[in-house]
Design a protein around this motif. Structure first.
Motif, mmCIF file in Angstrom:
data_model
loop_
_atom_site.group_PDB
_atom_site.id
_atom_site.type_symbol
_atom_site.label_atom_id
_atom_site.label_comp_id
_atom_site.label_asym_id
_atom_site.label_seq_id
_atom_site.Cartn_x
_atom_site.Cartn_y
_atom_site.Cartn_z
ATOM 1 N N HIS B 8 38.819 1.995 -14.519
ATOM 2 C CA HIS B 8 38.410 3.409 -15.084
ATOM 3 C C HIS B 8 39.366 4.512 -14.806
ATOM 4 C CE1 HIS B 8 34.800 2.414 -17.213
ATOM 5 N NE2 HIS B 8 34.069 2.166 -16.145
ATOM 6 N N ILE B 9 39.816 4.427 -13.414
ATOM 7 C CA ILE B 9 40.966 5.389 -13.021
ATOM 8 C C ILE B 9 42.207 5.385 -13.798
ATOM 9 C CG2 ILE B 9 42.253 6.310 -11.145
ATOM 10 C CD1 ILE B 9 39.636 6.817 -10.153
ATOM 11 N N VAL B 10 42.632 3.936 -13.891
ATOM 12 C CA VAL B 10 43.778 3.620 -14.685
ATOM 13 C C VAL B 10 43.732 4.228 -16.126
ATOM 14 C CG1 VAL B 10 45.245 1.843 -15.357
ATOM 15 C CG2 VAL B 10 44.523 1.847 -13.152
ATOM 16 N N ARG B 11 42.659 3.839 -16.628
ATOM 17 C CA ARG B 11 42.663 4.477 -18.236
ATOM 18 C C ARG B 11 42.611 6.111 -18.037
ATOM 19 N NH1 ARG B 11 39.683 3.785 -22.985
ATOM 20 N NH2 ARG B 11 38.073 5.239 -22.629
ATOM 21 N N LYS B 12 41.948 6.606 -17.232
ATOM 22 C CA LYS B 12 42.074 7.953 -17.222
ATOM 23 C C LYS B 12 43.349 8.698 -17.033
ATOM 24 C CE LYS B 12 41.102 11.444 -13.790
ATOM 25 N NZ LYS B 12 42.295 11.537 -13.406
ATOM 26 N N GLU B 13 44.025 8.286 -16.029
ATOM 27 C CA GLU B 13 45.448 8.457 -15.942
ATOM 28 C C GLU B 13 46.388 8.415 -17.179
ATOM 29 O OE1 GLU B 13 46.962 9.982 -13.204
ATOM 30 O OE2 GLU B 13 44.977 10.519 -12.599
ATOM 31 N N PHE B 14 46.126 6.963 -17.776
ATOM 32 C CA PHE B 14 46.949 6.929 -18.943
ATOM 33 C C PHE B 14 46.423 8.015 -20.015
ATOM 34 C CE2 PHE B 14 48.462 2.525 -18.019
ATOM 35 C CZ PHE B 14 49.782 2.821 -18.203
ATOM 36 N N LEU B 15 45.142 8.377 -20.018
ATOM 37 C CA LEU B 15 44.984 9.346 -21.241
ATOM 38 C C LEU B 15 45.361 10.536 -20.911
ATOM 39 C CD1 LEU B 15 41.074 8.459 -21.747
ATOM 40 C CD2 LEU B 15 43.027 8.058 -23.429
ATOM 41 N N GLU B 16 45.747 10.859 -19.545
ATOM 42 C CA GLU B 16 46.012 12.199 -19.267
ATOM 43 C C GLU B 16 47.637 12.361 -19.687
ATOM 44 O OE1 GLU B 16 45.508 14.075 -15.503
ATOM 45 O OE2 GLU B 16 43.612 13.617 -15.453
ATOM 46 N N LEU B 17 48.391 11.048 -19.359
ATOM 47 C CA LEU B 17 49.811 10.984 -19.489
ATOM 48 C C LEU B 17 49.937 11.234 -21.086
ATOM 49 C CD1 LEU B 17 51.357 8.134 -17.378
ATOM 50 C CD2 LEU B 17 52.032 10.568 -17.436
ATOM 51 N N ARG B 18 49.205 10.398 -21.806
ATOM 52 C CA ARG B 18 49.331 10.641 -23.343
ATOM 53 C C ARG B 18 49.063 11.917 -23.753
ATOM 54 N NH1 ARG B 18 46.081 6.072 -26.067
ATOM 55 N NH2 ARG B 18 45.072 7.806 -26.800
ATOM 56 N N GLN B 19 48.256 12.548 -23.016
ATOM 57 C CA GLN B 19 48.103 13.957 -23.601
ATOM 58 C C GLN B 19 49.399 14.801 -23.730
ATOM 59 O OE1 GLN B 19 44.699 16.373 -22.382
ATOM 60 N NE2 GLN B 19 43.944 15.332 -23.978
ATOM 61 N N ASP B 20 50.387 14.576 -22.777
ATOM 62 C CA ASP B 20 51.485 15.476 -22.894
ATOM 63 C C ASP B 20 52.635 14.480 -23.169
ATOM 64 O OD1 ASP B 20 53.417 17.159 -22.106
ATOM 65 O OD2 ASP B 20 52.421 17.513 -20.276
ATOM 66 N N PRO B 21 52.841 14.525 -24.701
ATOM 67 C CA PRO B 21 53.664 13.486 -25.234
ATOM 68 C C PRO B 21 55.180 13.898 -24.629
ATOM 69 C CG PRO B 21 52.751 15.073 -26.863
ATOM 70 C CD PRO B 21 51.960 15.111 -25.735
ATOM 71 N N ARG B 22 55.369 15.370 -24.506
ATOM 72 C CA ARG B 22 56.540 15.437 -23.874
ATOM 73 C C ARG B 22 57.266 15.058 -22.666
ATOM 74 N NH1 ARG B 22 56.975 21.807 -24.410
ATOM 75 N NH2 ARG B 22 56.061 21.384 -26.307
ATOM 76 N N LEU B 23 56.127 14.949 -21.798
ATOM 77 C CA LEU B 23 56.371 14.205 -20.448
ATOM 78 C C LEU B 23 56.708 12.476 -20.681
ATOM 79 C CD1 LEU B 23 56.263 14.678 -17.302
ATOM 80 C CD2 LEU B 23 53.994 13.900 -17.367
ATOM 81 N N PHE B 24 55.840 12.114 -21.676
ATOM 82 C CA PHE B 24 56.204 10.661 -22.004
ATOM 83 C C PHE B 24 57.491 10.392 -22.288
ATOM 84 C CE2 PHE B 24 54.839 6.374 -23.333
ATOM 85 C CZ PHE B 24 53.929 6.086 -22.078
ATOM 86 N N GLY B 25 58.012 11.414 -23.479
ATOM 87 C CA GLY B 25 59.233 11.187 -24.039
ATOM 88 C C GLY B 25 60.249 11.266 -22.768
ATOM 89 N N ILE B 26 60.020 12.362 -21.927
ATOM 90 C CA ILE B 26 61.201 12.578 -20.959
ATOM 91 C C ILE B 26 61.496 11.397 -19.998
ATOM 92 C CG2 ILE B 26 61.452 13.890 -19.090
ATOM 93 C CD1 ILE B 26 60.304 16.224 -20.116
ATOM 94 N N VAL B 27 60.324 10.817 -19.643
ATOM 95 C CA VAL B 27 60.003 9.674 -18.733
ATOM 96 C C VAL B 27 60.756 8.571 -19.383
ATOM 97 C CG1 VAL B 27 58.499 8.087 -17.645
ATOM 98 C CG2 VAL B 27 58.105 10.269 -17.312
ATOM 99 N N ILE B 28 60.919 8.289 -20.375
ATOM 100 C CA ILE B 28 61.421 7.231 -21.294
ATOM 101 C C ILE B 28 62.954 7.401 -21.654
ATOM 102 C CG2 ILE B 28 61.329 5.514 -23.013
ATOM 103 C CD1 ILE B 28 58.989 5.354 -21.174
ATOM 104 N N ILE B 29 63.133 8.581 -22.079
ATOM 105 C CA ILE B 29 64.413 8.864 -22.570
ATOM 106 C C ILE B 29 65.609 9.195 -21.461
ATOM 107 C CG2 ILE B 29 65.924 10.329 -24.350
ATOM 108 C CD1 ILE B 29 63.099 10.553 -25.936
ATOM 109 N N ALA B 30 64.941 10.328 -20.576
ATOM 110 C CA ALA B 30 65.865 10.687 -19.699
ATOM 111 C C ALA B 30 66.640 9.590 -18.896
ATOM 112 C CB ALA B 30 64.904 11.541 -18.825
ATOM 113 N N PRO B 31 65.915 8.728 -18.386
ATOM 114 C CA PRO B 31 66.875 7.739 -17.759
ATOM 115 C C PRO B 31 67.836 7.188 -18.362
ATOM 116 C CG PRO B 31 64.306 7.323 -17.115
ATOM 117 C CD PRO B 31 64.561 8.212 -18.247
ATOM 118 N N ILE B 32 67.781 7.000 -19.877
ATOM 119 C CA ILE B 32 68.918 6.615 -20.439
ATOM 120 C C ILE B 32 70.022 7.349 -20.715
ATOM 121 C CG2 ILE B 32 69.673 5.306 -22.778
ATOM 122 C CD1 ILE B 32 67.863 3.687 -21.229
#
Lengths: 376, 372
Positions: B8-32
């Motif tokens: 449940h906790i993991v699911r909750k955290e994932f939902l929160e991450l998804r809420q901020d698409p910008r953050l998700f993009g940064i985390v994936i694109i930035a390292p490249i």
């Protein structure tokens, strides 16, 4: 105008109080410059000494011992052990116990005495390309010098010394201390940290906490708000930058050859651009997490890597050299090193000053457009 | 039971991450983006040193010497000057880093076979590069002098010469050394920063109180918070390794599996550190500042990423043993460049694992104190 000023001061006072209350952030703002200064002054340098050297002496003659002691006496190499066979050389380099191995062939002494050309082997761990290049340079130089001695002994009557000599003269930093090079870079780094990070986060925090709505509802306009928000960080950044210069002069005998007034002027100019950049980020990001990641990506790493702080720009590939042109720290560093180490005035780094002005104006314009749009 | 709560906790955290698409993009694109930038920028090689020449002799001999400098990839002759006084201007503005000063009568001396001296003036502000460039200049002149001295005009082999063999990185390319380090650095920056804010955000928003009244155990909260970020970290590892191999052509001589497993162990330490920072901070700003400036930056500088640990003073060297990045760098460079396995790397692997367990336990203990 006057009321605007009062509003600005009110916002600035609130911000200062908030800074003062957050002991840890204040501590960090003070700790980081001190830490960096000490670490650059004492701990970090590219000067390579005490390279761990292993030896395989297959000759064991007076001549081979002479070559080994030339290595040890140079101060660049520490003899850490013997490698009796090829397998042990593998092990020593694999485990990192030795960084270099010198292999002297059998009959080395006899060959030298007879004037026959001979070859010693020098194996280097190349994983750190930079260190390895320097180590190879040392070894070549030592072997060369020994060789010339033997050659002279072999044919007496040949001219003493080489026909062409170089007399190097180093300006501005005659002892080639890396500290003097790194400290100005440090100022750019600290200024970036205090100015961009603090400004961006302090505004986004109000957004996150919902107090931004209240500020917008109050009779404070966008201009006094932004000025009041940024002024304290401007002062803090300016003080910490200047204290780095003063500390470096006292602790590391850094020269201050140029004018203090010009120095303060250039640092202020850079800070205006940096604060404006923090403002711009705060208008784009909605959460502190995003704001911080954006700051890391767009100002922190470029300042560290693409400004010429540590890595020389001239050695980068052309396309990356073009990218460095949009990193303001690049221009700032040229100006800083010019003032502090070379003692030159703005006339000598005029293009860099102009670039900093353009940067500040462009970012400020962008930020004010974004902030006004959000305010409305 | 514990597992469903964890899920449940993991699911909750994932939902929160998804809420901020910008953050998700940064985390994936930035390292490249960062890897590409840093892979090219982080070089301490010295090339194309801008050089001005003051040729006061203007003879065929002096021109020959200048052409030697011009032909070398280390130097780039940008201008010829008539007087030594003009050198000031070039060094002051930084247009040139070095000046080669050939005195009057140079050609005559060389023709007569008398020893002569040329002067090299260098800008010492960049101490490291200048040192290397001066070395290049004197090597270049020395080998030219050998040619001049030998009767046949052919370079004469010295009596004793060194045959240099460089292991693991024969071309001495900085990128092969730096890029594995950048992998470690990026993981540290991305995952520690993200996780350092995770618990503190709940504190700031007041939702930690709510979590407190649920039957979730401390370790479940910690592990549940960690897993989504670990997932992001693993994606970053794969992305960065593929870019390093395919684009930068860094050799991977060791086992990919070992690299992957050690990266997961390393993620345990970076995430644990982030969560620990989260438990000792009151606001997100504090957490970020603490993570970045108390932990990340000192770690980066003292780990041997750029500045070799052997060069540090003896008093500082023991401190580097406290830094997990140090062990991971040894492991990464061992796997990538030397192709060695656990038989050589086990002490570092063990230290890294121990560090990870310790910091996670510490974070769990801290969080229980806070929540109680």
């Amino acid at each position: 105008m006057i009321t605007g000023l009062w509003k600005t001061i009110a916002v600035a006072r609130k911000e200062l109080r908030q800074i003062r209350r957050d002991r840890r952030t204040l501590l960090i703002l003070l700790f980081v410059p001190a830490f960096f200064l000490l670490i650059y002054g004492y701990a970090l340098n590219f000067d390579i000494r005490h390279v761990r050297l292993a030896l395989q002496d297959n000759d064991r003659s007076a001549v081979s011992r002479e070559l080994v002691s030339a290595f040890v006496n140079s101060g660049y190499f520490d003899l850490v052990g013997e490698a009796p066979n090829p397998q042990s050389i593998d092990d020593l380099l694999d485990r990192g116990d030795a960084r270099a191995v010198l292999v002297i062939p059998v009959r080395f002494g006899a060959d030298v005495a007879a004037g026959r050309q001979t070859l010693v082997q020098f194996l280097v761990d190349g994983d750190n390309a930079n260190t390895a290049t320097t180590v190879v340079g040392y070894a070549m130089g030592l072997v060369n010098a020994q060789s010339q001695r033997y050659e002279l002994q072999a044919r007496i009557g040949s001219p003493a010394g080489p026909i062409l000599n170089v007399e190097p003269r180093v300006w501005y930093n005659p002892e080639l201390r890396s500290t003097l090079f790194l400290v100005p870079g440090l100022i750019a780094y600290i200024a970036m940290l205090t100015a961009v990070v603090s400004t961006a986060l302090s505004i986004v925090r109000e957004k996150e906490a919902g107090t931004m709505e209240q500020v917008r509802m109050s009779p404070i306009g966008p201009v006094p708000y932004v000025l009041g928000k940024t002024a304290p960080y401007f002062v803090v950044s300016l003080i910490s930058s200047m204290s780095i210069v003063v500390a470096a002069i006292i602790l590391f005998d850094m020269p201050m050859r140029g004018s203090w007034l010009v120095l303060v002027g250039i640092v202020s100019l850079f800070l205006v651009g940096a604060l404006a950049f923090g403002l711009l980020i705060s208008s784009i990001a909605d959460s502190q997490q995003v704001a911080f990641q954006v700051v890391l990506l767009t100002s922190f790493l470029p300042t560290l890597m693409l400004s010429g702080f540590i890595f020389p720009i001239a050695s980068m590939p052309t396309f990356l050299q073009v990218v460095t042109r949009i990193v303001p720290a690049r221009y700032f560093l040229v100006a800083l090193r010019g003032i502090v180490l070379k003692g030159v005035g703005p006339a000598d780094f005029l293009p860099d000053v102009i670039a900093l002005v353009i940067y500040a104006v462009v970012i400020l314009a962008l930020a004010s457009v974004r902030v006004r749009r959000q305010w409305a | 039971m514990g597992l469903t709560r964890l899920a449940h906790i993991v699911r909750k955290e994932f939902l929160e991450l998804r809420q901020d698409p910008r953050l998700f993009g940064i985390v994936i694109i930035a390292p490249i983006i960062q890897l590409t930038m840093l892979g090219y920028a982080a070089t301490t090689d010295v090339r194309n040193v801008p050089l001005v020449v003051v040729d006061q002799d203007v003879s065929s001999e002096s021109r020959e010497l200048v052409s030697r400098f011009d032909a070398s990839p280390s130097f780039e002759v940008i201008d010829g000057l008539s007087s030594t006084d003009d050198v000031d201007r070039y060094l002051n503005t930084g247009k040139a880093w070095m000046a080669l000063d050939i005195p009057q009568g140079y050609g005559e001396q060389i023709r007569a076979g008398r020893p002569t001296t040329v002067q090299v003036v260098a800008d010492g502000t960049d101490a490291n590069s200048t040192n290397v460039a001066l070395g290049y200049a004197s090597t270049l002149v020395a080998s030219y002098a050998r040619e001049l001295a030998s009767p046949s005009g052919q370079p004469q082999a010295p009596l004793v010469s060194a045959e240099v063999r460089v292991w693991f990185n024969p071309q001495l390319e900085s990128k092969d050394f730096m890029i594995p380090g950048i992998l470690a650095l990026l993981l540290l920056v991305v995952t520690t920063n993200l996780s350092s804010m995770s618990i503190v955000r709940e504190k700031e928003l007041g939702t930690l109180e709510q979590l407190n009244v649920t039957p979730i155990a401390r370790w479940e909260l910690i592990v549940g918070k960690m897993l989504p970020y670990a997932f992001i970290g693993i994606i970053d590892v794969l992305l960065v390794v593929f870019v390093a191999l395919l684009w930068f052509e860094v050799p991977l001589r060791g086992s990919f599996l070992l690299l992957f497993v050690m990266s997961v162990v390393y993620l345990m330490t970076t995430l644990g550190l982030g969560l620990f920072v989260s438990t000792i901070s009151a606001t997100q700003q504090q957490a970020m500042m603490t993570a970045s400036f108390f932990f990340l930056i000192p770690m980066v500088f003292l780990s041997g990423f750029v500045f070799p640990i052997e060069n540090m003073p003896a008093a500082i060297q023991p401190v580097t043993y406290l830094i997990p990045l140090r062990y991971f760098l040894v492991i990464l460079r061992g796997i990538f460049l030397k192709g060695v396995g656990l038989e050589v790397l086990w002490p570092d692997a063990l230290a890294l694992f121990g560090w990870g367990v310790a910091i996670l336990v510490l974070a769990t203990l801290r969080s229980s104190k806070r929540l109680a």
